[in-house]
Design a protein around this motif. Structure first.
Motif, PDB file in Angstrom:
ATOM      1  N   GLN A  36       0.805  -1.207   0.000  1.00  0.00           N
ATOM      2  CA  GLN A  36       0.000   0.000   0.000  1.00  0.00           C
ATOM      3  C   GLN A  36       0.846   1.268   0.000  1.00  0.00           C
ATOM      4  O   GLN A  36       0.311   2.356   0.082  1.00  0.00           O
ATOM      5  CB  GLN A  36      -0.905   0.025   1.234  1.00  0.00           C
ATOM      6  N   GLU A 121      -8.130   6.242  -0.704  1.00  0.00           N
ATOM      7  CA  GLU A 121      -7.637   4.938  -0.246  1.00  0.00           C
ATOM      8  C   GLU A 121      -8.753   4.127   0.399  1.00  0.00           C
ATOM      9  O   GLU A 121      -8.888   2.922   0.158  1.00  0.00           O
ATOM     10  CB  GLU A 121      -6.502   5.117   0.765  1.00  0.00           C
ATOM     11  N   ALA A 124     -11.226   2.921  -2.233  1.00  0.00           N
ATOM     12  CA  ALA A 124     -10.666   1.819  -3.016  1.00  0.00           C
ATOM     13  C   ALA A 124     -10.874   0.497  -2.277  1.00  0.00           C
ATOM     14  O   ALA A 124     -11.232  -0.517  -2.880  1.00  0.00           O
ATOM     15  CB  ALA A 124      -9.177   2.059  -3.286  1.00  0.00           C
ATOM     16  N   ALA A 125     -10.672   0.506  -0.957  1.00  0.00           N
ATOM     17  CA  ALA A 125     -10.891  -0.704  -0.156  1.00  0.00           C
ATOM     18  C   ALA A 125     -12.369  -1.072  -0.127  1.00  0.00           C
ATOM     19  O   ALA A 125     -12.724  -2.257  -0.192  1.00  0.00           O
ATOM     20  CB  ALA A 125     -10.366  -0.500   1.265  1.00  0.00           C
ATOM     21  N   ARG A 127     -14.643  -0.369  -2.467  1.00  0.00           N
ATOM     22  CA  ARG A 127     -14.992  -0.907  -3.789  1.00  0.00           C
ATOM     23  C   ARG A 127     -14.435  -2.318  -3.979  1.00  0.00           C
ATOM     24  O   ARG A 127     -15.091  -3.177  -4.564  1.00  0.00           O
ATOM     25  CB  ARG A 127     -14.485   0.018  -4.892  1.00  0.00           C
ATOM     26  N   GLN A 128     -13.238  -2.550  -3.454  1.00  0.00           N
ATOM     27  CA  GLN A 128     -12.636  -3.883  -3.571  1.00  0.00           C
ATOM     28  C   GLN A 128     -13.481  -4.928  -2.846  1.00  0.00           C
ATOM     29  O   GLN A 128     -13.500  -6.090  -3.226  1.00  0.00           O
ATOM     30  CB  GLN A 128     -11.215  -3.871  -3.018  1.00  0.00           C
ATOM     31  N   ALA A 129     -14.220  -4.520  -1.822  1.00  0.00           N
ATOM     32  CA  ALA A 129     -15.107  -5.427  -1.085  1.00  0.00           C
ATOM     33  C   ALA A 129     -16.451  -5.583  -1.796  1.00  0.00           C
ATOM     34  O   ALA A 129     -17.345  -6.253  -1.279  1.00  0.00           O
ATOM     35  CB  ALA A 129     -15.305  -4.920   0.338  1.00  0.00           C
ATOM     36  N   SER A 132     -20.353  -0.074  -3.172  1.00  0.00           N
ATOM     37  CA  SER A 132     -20.137   1.177  -3.898  1.00  0.00           C
ATOM     38  C   SER A 132     -20.376   2.420  -3.053  1.00  0.00           C
ATOM     39  O   SER A 132     -19.980   3.505  -3.447  1.00  0.00           O
ATOM     40  CB  SER A 132     -21.031   1.220  -5.141  1.00  0.00           C
ATOM     41  N   ARG A 147      -3.761  -3.212   6.316  1.00  0.00           N
ATOM     42  CA  ARG A 147      -4.836  -3.568   5.394  1.00  0.00           C
ATOM     43  C   ARG A 147      -6.163  -3.016   5.925  1.00  0.00           C
ATOM     44  O   ARG A 147      -6.398  -3.006   7.124  1.00  0.00           O
ATOM     45  CB  ARG A 147      -4.927  -5.088   5.267  1.00  0.00           C
TER      46      ARG A 147
END
Length: 161
Positions: A36, A121, A124-125, A127-129, A132, A147
């Protein structure tokens, strides 16, 4: 190549001092993991390693001095790992505690600021999950390893007819 210019114990002492100093400084700078790191963070780590080199080896470029430093650094790292595994207090002191960034859709701006996490940041985490919107997050936790784990709200089950 093998004849040390300093006593062996001075290498050990220097390595311990530099290790401790860097550990404290890096602990104070936040919880990002290597994956990261922004490019400037990564460059800083590279420059730090070069900056502390001479403070550890006292200008001694022998193979024996390098071996002593490597053995010392690996040993102290092993002791720190064992200590954090064995003691909850040491783990908290050295690694910190997980921090809640979002709770039931409510963003904790103060925590973001104190941990120096940008909205970009965090999002982004999120959205990664697969989420939205922050409102759809039950909890987002900044773990001690840097993390960000995101747990979405449970989906509403449709009403029965």
């Amino acid at each position: 190549m093998w004849k040390l210019t300093q006593p062996w114990w001075e290498f050990v002492l220097r390595a311990l001092l530099v290790y401790g100093f860097l550990l404290v400084l890096l602990r104070l700078t936040g919880k990002r993991q290597v994956g990261q790191l922004a490019p400037f963070d990564f460059v800083m780590l590279l420059v730090l390693s070069n900056a502390v080199q001479n403070s550890m080896n006292a200008g001694d470029n022998t193979v024996a001095g390098g071996f002593i430093l490597v053995a010392t650094l690996l040993a102290v790292n092993g002791v720190m790992s064992w200590l954090t595994w064995r003691s909850k207090r040491a783990e908290t002191l050295l690694e910190g505690r997980p921090q809640i960034l979002i709770h039931n859709g409510q963003l904790d701006e103060a925590m973001l600021a104190s941990e120096r996490i940008t909205r970009h940041e965090l999002m982004a985490a999120v959205r990664q999950a697969g989420v939205s919107d922050v409102a759809d997050v039950r909890v987002a936790i900044l773990e001690t390893n840097g993390r960000i784990n995101v747990i979405p709200l449970a989906p509403q089950s449709p009403a029965a007819p």
